[in-house]
Design an enzyme around this catalytic site. Structure first.
Site, mmCIF file in Angstrom:
data_model
loop_
_atom_site.group_PDB
_atom_site.id
_atom_site.type_symbol
_atom_site.label_atom_id
_atom_site.label_comp_id
_atom_site.label_asym_id
_atom_site.label_seq_id
_atom_site.Cartn_x
_atom_site.Cartn_y
_atom_site.Cartn_z
ATOM 1 N N CYS A 85 -6.418 3.911 8.945
ATOM 2 C CA CYS A 85 -5.485 2.827 8.650
ATOM 3 C C CYS A 85 -5.824 1.567 9.459
ATOM 4 O O CYS A 85 -6.871 0.974 9.246
ATOM 5 C CB CYS A 85 -4.045 3.274 8.866
ATOM 6 S SG CYS A 85 -2.844 2.237 7.972
ATOM 7 N N HIS A 130 -3.438 7.889 4.911
ATOM 8 C CA HIS A 130 -3.004 8.824 5.948
ATOM 9 C C HIS A 130 -3.026 10.262 5.432
ATOM 10 O O HIS A 130 -1.978 10.877 5.227
ATOM 11 C CB HIS A 130 -1.600 8.473 6.424
ATOM 12 C CG HIS A 130 -1.532 7.237 7.264
ATOM 13 N ND1 HIS A 130 -1.882 7.213 8.591
ATOM 14 C CD2 HIS A 130 -1.167 5.971 6.938
ATOM 15 C CE1 HIS A 130 -1.730 5.989 9.074
ATOM 16 N NE2 HIS A 130 -1.296 5.217 8.091
ATOM 17 N N GLU A 148 -3.563 12.686 7.119
ATOM 18 C CA GLU A 148 -3.011 13.531 8.187
ATOM 19 C C GLU A 148 -1.490 13.627 8.145
ATOM 20 O O GLU A 148 -0.897 14.481 8.824
ATOM 21 C CB GLU A 148 -3.452 13.003 9.558
ATOM 22 C CG GLU A 148 -2.668 11.830 10.114
ATOM 23 C CD GLU A 148 -3.049 10.487 9.521
ATOM 24 O OE1 GLU A 148 -2.491 9.458 9.977
ATOM 25 O OE2 GLU A 148 -3.894 10.449 8.595
#
Length: 302
Positions: free
Chosen positions: A142, A235, A237
């Site tokens: 990001c 993202h 994750e």
């Protein structure tokens, strides 16, 4: 194989309950295995949440991984206890004489600021330059991806008319790319940002290639052609509830924010969202660790 973390790191208990193979320092010291040494520069405000998210993915591969957490020296986090930072984090001055097989640089909630306005930008530039000679492959997430593209390649960001928030569909652009081995032709991934990168500038840069893109969210995965730097604008994750938590936080602050797209069932924030990107997240981190870190790093750094 396990991921090695400090004995009393709070994430340890949570990850063990999820059946993630965790090994503490004491047990790891008895094994004669060359582990991968991964440095994580955690720029997110709620550092313990980000630790958990990344360790979950790094700990689900056949490789033993040693983790070192890094914090900025020029900015002190206000959302993580000082005890936690002192106990589990180091500063750049403490690690810059070492070499690492891989490094992860997280996002940060500062994307609407110009890079030069960021309090720790000079320190960030020094770290990014240091990775060129001291890290086999660096993964930027990001804002960390935007910072790397700006610093290394001169590609800036631009502000979006509205926040890009939701779970968007992406296509794989290069089926032969090792980083995307095992990926479906199309796959979902979360985004949460107010800025974006020009696809045209990425395509025209001779040192970069776009690996995955979304019609709505733009480029997701970008790589340097030598694999030394991987940039991911979204993202993977994130946990299932992370976007919901961000949405609720923004609304509680009085920020006018749209409901994250393609996320809540029936677009209803009262309904529990499902994690539809988990398998690709694990595959992405596994591929990165294997093909761009383990397969490329020397057994002994000289």
């Amino acid at each position: 194989m396990p991921i090695k973390i400090p004995l009393h790191l709070p994430a340890k208990e949570i990850l063990e309950k999820e059946n993630i193979f965790i090994m503490d320092d004491t047990r790891a010291s008895r094994q004669d295995i060359r582990p991968l040494n991964i440095l994580i520069l955690n720029l997110m405000p709620e550092k313990e949440k980000t630790e958990r998210q990344l360790l979950r993915l790094l700990g689900n591969t056949p490789l033993q991984v040693n983790i070192t957490f890094l914090k900025t020296a020029t900015y002190n986090s206000k959302n993580t206890s000082q005890y936690h930072l002192e106990e589990f984090y180091q500063t750049f001055s403490q690690v810059k004489e070492k070499r690492y097989d891989g490094m992860i640089i997280t996002g940060a909630p500062i994307e609407l600021m110009e890079f030069e306005e960021v309090e720790y930008w000079d320190e960030m530039r020094e770290i990014l330059d240091w990775t060129k000679e001291n890290v086999t492959s660096a993964l930027h997430i990001c804002w960390g991806a935007q910072a790397a593209l700006y610093h290394h390649y001169g590609i800036g960001k631009y502000v979006l008319p509205k926040k890009c928030s939701g779970v968007f569909n992406h296509v794989v652009l290069d089926e032969t790319e090792k980083l995307l081995r095992g990926f479906d032709d199309e796959f979902p991934a979360p985004h949460s940002r107010n800025t974006n990168i020009s696809i045209k500038e990425l395509e025209e840069h001779p040192e970069l290639k776009i690996l995955s893109v979304s019609d709505e969210a733009g480029p997701l995965i970008i790589s340097s052609k030598d694999g030394a730097r991987i940039m991911i604008t979204g993202h993977l994750e994130y946990e299932a509830t992370t976007l919901a938590e961000e949405y609720g936080r923004d609304r509680s602050r009085g920020i006018e924010i749209q409901v994250p797209e393609y996320y809540f069932p029936d677009n209803n924030p009262e309904k529990k969202p499902a994690n539809r990107w988990r398998s690709h997240a694990h595959l992405f981190f596994s591929n990165w660790l294997n093909y761009y870190v383990y397969q490329e790093t020397p057994f002994e750094w000289n």
